[in-house]
Scaffold this active site. Structure first.
Site, PDB file in Angstrom:
ATOM      1  N   ARG A  63       0.862  -1.174   0.000  1.00 39.30           N
ATOM      2  CA  ARG A  63       0.000   0.000   0.000  1.00 39.30           C
ATOM      3  C   ARG A  63       0.901   1.227   0.000  1.00 39.30           C
ATOM      4  NH1 ARG A  63      -2.082  -3.543   3.994  1.00 39.30           N
ATOM      5  NH2 ARG A  63      -4.172  -4.331   3.511  1.00 39.30           N
ATOM      6  N   LYS A  82      -2.944  -2.580   7.761  1.00 43.13           N
ATOM      7  CA  LYS A  82      -4.256  -2.855   8.346  1.00 43.13           C
ATOM      8  C   LYS A  82      -4.216  -4.140   9.171  1.00 43.13           C
ATOM      9  CE  LYS A  82      -6.952  -0.601   4.688  1.00 43.13           C
ATOM     10  NZ  LYS A  82      -7.958  -0.783   3.623  1.00 43.13           N
ATOM     11  N   HIS A  88      -2.680   3.351  -5.999  1.00 43.06           N
ATOM     12  CA  HIS A  88      -3.179   2.095  -5.458  1.00 43.06           C
ATOM     13  C   HIS A  88      -3.300   1.024  -6.531  1.00 43.06           C
ATOM     14  CE1 HIS A  88      -4.918  -0.244  -2.217  1.00 43.06           C
ATOM     15  NE2 HIS A  88      -5.936  -0.588  -2.990  1.00 43.06           N
ATOM     16  N   ARG A 122      -0.842  -1.803  -6.894  1.00 37.57           N
ATOM     17  CA  ARG A 122      -1.107  -2.967  -6.046  1.00 37.57           C
ATOM     18  C   ARG A 122      -2.025  -3.951  -6.775  1.00 37.57           C
ATOM     19  NH1 ARG A 122      -1.026  -4.374  -0.463  1.00 37.57           N
ATOM     20  NH2 ARG A 122      -3.025  -4.975   0.441  1.00 37.57           N
ATOM     21  N   HIS A 164      -3.891  -9.144   3.586  1.00 41.68           N
ATOM     22  CA  HIS A 164      -5.341  -9.257   3.674  1.00 41.68           C
ATOM     23  C   HIS A 164      -5.723 -10.268   4.750  1.00 41.68           C
ATOM     24  CE1 HIS A 164      -5.813  -7.793  -0.743  1.00 41.68           C
ATOM     25  NE2 HIS A 164      -5.736  -6.790   0.117  1.00 41.68           N
ATOM     26  N   TYR A 218      -8.768  -7.657  -5.971  1.00 42.75           N
ATOM     27  CA  TYR A 218      -7.572  -7.155  -6.641  1.00 42.75           C
ATOM     28  C   TYR A 218      -7.322  -7.861  -7.971  1.00 42.75           C
ATOM     29  CZ  TYR A 218      -6.183  -4.289  -2.732  1.00 42.75           C
ATOM     30  OH  TYR A 218      -6.145  -3.309  -1.782  1.00 42.75           O
TER      31      TYR A 218
END
Length: 311
Positions: free
Chosen positions: A144, A169, A243, A246, A277, A286
């Site tokens: 990210r 995250k 982004h 990615r 993730h 994605y």
């Protein structure tokens, strides 16, 4: 009397001290205040002011209007709670479901054009090398942008060829890198133009002229200039974003798995871990359905059908 601009600076300082990023608020509320200042309003505003500004672009999707207003609403609530003569903006005035962005899948030519445009766009060697190295890092690792900008010198393990990603995250994770990627990062860290900023030797890898880390808003402005210089334009609703490097990384690895006889299911599991993730379902998003990926997947299904059910 304290101006709205000064209140915004105090608000950002306070919230960031608590660990919040607030890059969207800084940019959008800053634009709102500039709009107010052009109308000689520097100490207060009305609900109508906020709604009018949020809808300035008539061609934007209503969800964008709602997003802009929601950011101003958070700032207005802070002001109101601190006794400033600003009304609380009701929730739902411009409610709209936000459509998911269509990923822009970069070709290798696109990425090469972005990297080449860095030196063409910026005369300052440090800026050119910073933008080039960040773009290359995103393309090579699928990080990210926040993870790349938060990367610190000690997070790079040149011996085991891994990055320790903490500002993610999910929980802390290790991201493998190639020797060439490690060499580029090392070369950037040792760049004389970077050293001239007096950076913390254990601080952020990517630094501004003051030797401090880049906020997203500042780096995005630099990327936008490079993107425009490279001549990248939208593909329908897909607009080239940071982004999307990615998305490109994930799609390329799944395409390679199908093309070279790999195990797509295992690759998906590895990608979910690599990308940080918590659920592989997030990784599916994605995997944009590019023509090449769909053709390869269809070929695999055809081959399985031709073999027939196992006895």
């Amino acid at each position: 009397m304290i101006t709205l601009r000064e209140h915004l600076e105090q608000y950002l300082t306070l919230r960031r001290a608590l660990g919040f990023q607030l890059n969207d608020i800084e940019r959008q509320v800053g634009l709102f205040l500039r709009w107010l200042e052009d109308r000689r309003q520097t100490t207060t505003f009305t609900i109508d002011d906020a709604v009018t500004w949020a809808r300035l672009n008539p061609d934007a999707h209503p969800s964008w209007w709602a997003t802009r207003l929601s950011l101003v609403r958070r700032f207005a609530a802070h002001l109101n709670a601190n006794g400033i003569d600003v009304p609380i903006i009701p929730d739902g005035l411009l409610a709209a479901k936000k459509p998911r962005a269509v990923p822009y899948i970069y070709s290798q030519d696109d990425i090469d054009a972005l990297l080449a445009a860095c030196s063409e766009t910026f005369a300052d060697e440090r800026i050119a090398e910073t933008v080039r190295t960040v773009i290359g890092l995103l393309a090579a690792t699928g990080l990210r942008i926040s993870e790349a900008l938060n990367l610190r010198v000690n997070d790079i393990d040149p011996d085991d060829l891994v990055l320790v990603i903490k500002a993610a995250k999910s929980d802390e994770r290790l991201v493998p890198i190639d020797e060439t990627t490690a060499a580029v990062l090392r070369r950037y860290i040792e760049l004389p133009a970077r050293a001239a900023t007096g950076p913390d030797p254990h601080g952020p890898v990517f630094v501004t002229s003051k030797g401090t880390g880049y906020p997203y808003v500042s780096f995005f402005r630099l990327f936008k200039r490079v993107r425009d210089a490279a001549g990248l334009t939208p593909h329908g609703r897909a607009r080239p974003r940071l982004h999307d490097l990615r998305h490109t990384f994930a799609t390329a690895h799944m395409t390679a798995a199908y093309a070279h006889g790999g195990d797509p299911e295992r690759t998906l599991s590895l990608l979910a871990t690599w990308l940080g993730h918590s659920d592989a379902a997030h990784t599916y998003w994605y995997l944009t359905a590019t023509g090449e990926l769909m053709t390869l997947a269809a070929g695999l299904l055809d081959a399985a059908s031709a073999e027939g059910p196992s006895s």
